[in-house]
Design a protein around this motif. Sequence first.
Motif, PDB file in Angstrom:
ATOM      1  N   GLU A 268     -16.752 128.231 -27.170  1.00  0.00           N
ATOM      2  CA  GLU A 268     -16.844 128.052 -25.734  1.00  0.00           C
ATOM      3  C   GLU A 268     -16.607 126.586 -25.399  1.00  0.00           C
TER       4      GLU A 268
ATOM      5  N   GLN B 272     -11.551 133.315 -27.703  1.00  0.00           N
ATOM      6  CA  GLN B 272     -12.188 134.477 -28.306  1.00  0.00           C
ATOM      7  C   GLN B 272     -11.884 134.535 -29.798  1.00  0.00           C
ATOM      8  N   GLU B 273     -10.643 134.215 -30.152  1.00  0.00           N
ATOM      9  CA  GLU B 273     -10.282 134.167 -31.577  1.00  0.00           C
ATOM     10  C   GLU B 273     -11.102 133.120 -32.321  1.00  0.00           C
TER      11      GLU B 273
ATOM     12  N   GLU C  34      -8.070 131.954 -22.810  1.00  0.00           N
ATOM     13  CA  GLU C  34      -9.259 132.783 -23.031  1.00  0.00           C
ATOM     14  C   GLU C  34      -9.130 133.589 -24.318  1.00  0.00           C
ATOM     15  N   ALA C  35      -7.944 134.102 -24.579  1.00  0.00           N
ATOM     16  CA  ALA C  35      -7.727 134.871 -25.809  1.00  0.00           C
ATOM     17  C   ALA C  35      -7.911 133.994 -27.045  1.00  0.00           C
ATOM     18  N   LYS C  36      -7.404 132.778 -26.983  1.00  0.00           N
ATOM     19  CA  LYS C  36      -7.563 131.863 -28.120  1.00  0.00           C
ATOM     20  C   LYS C  36      -9.019 131.495 -28.338  1.00  0.00           C
TER      21      LYS C  36
ATOM     22  N   ASN D  28     -13.995 132.023 -31.449  1.00  0.00           N
ATOM     23  CA  ASN D  28     -15.425 132.192 -31.218  1.00  0.00           C
ATOM     24  C   ASN D  28     -16.031 130.870 -30.750  1.00  0.00           C
TER      25      ASN D  28
ATOM     26  N   GLU E 257      -5.332 133.420 -19.210  1.00  0.00           N
ATOM     27  CA  GLU E 257      -5.642 134.465 -20.189  1.00  0.00           C
ATOM     28  C   GLU E 257      -5.197 134.089 -21.604  1.00  0.00           C
TER      29      GLU E 257
END
Length: 251
Positions: free
Chosen positions: A125, A120-121, A116-118, A123, A113
């Motif tokens: 993949e 998302q920050e 995954e959070a990073k 943007n 997690e």
Amino acid sequence: MKIIDLSVPMDNQAKEPFPPKIEYDAHEKGAEQAAEILGLEATDFPDGKAWAVENVTLTTHTGTHVDAPWHYAPFSEGRKARTIDELPLEWFFGNGVLFDFSNKAPGYELQVEDFEAKLQEMNYELKPYDIVLIRTDADKNYYQENYVMSHAGVSAEATRWLIEKGIKVMGTDGWGWDIPLPLQAEQYRETKADNILWAAHFVGKEKEYCQIEKLANLDQLPSPTGFKVACFPVKISGASAGWARPVAIFD
């Protein structure tokens, strides 16, 4: 183009557990060596000086280096684990992705997690063969006694997750990829659980991957993506690791 050095120096003063031993032979000693080889006198060379040479004693895991699957176990993915000289060079040049976990306390174990959070920050993949870099700022303690204890580590679950994303090479500025070894030992003594000691490394038994350990200067990267990483390991026959001088390349 801008190139940023991501390696620590080989240095007698380093506070890693297995520092190099570097003996420096100055130019006068070089004249003596050359004279002995060539049947001359040291004074035959201008000013009695010739080459400078260093004699270095170290392990393949001293300084910034790339771990091969053979380091983790004799077998990987059901076959003999590959040594550093057997790995494809294509793995060691690719798009870099920086995960900045410098706000995590030493000894913190990074979980899926967190990654995954990073992402998302950012943007972003992850793509197969991206080269993942973990910033903990442990390199700032390279000359301090607490160096080996100063990094956040990566959990086995997060390591497995990265491999499943197609990542073959992942690196850290810490002394090791897992949480600090003394913390692992402490947790093991308390629980006797079989998934603590060297857990992230041992993921290499299941899936083939490489770690870069003892990176440096990740705080100098101006962005978390949009750069190339070159981290070719030295070719040592049958070895569990090879020294490297990784660099980040920005256009």
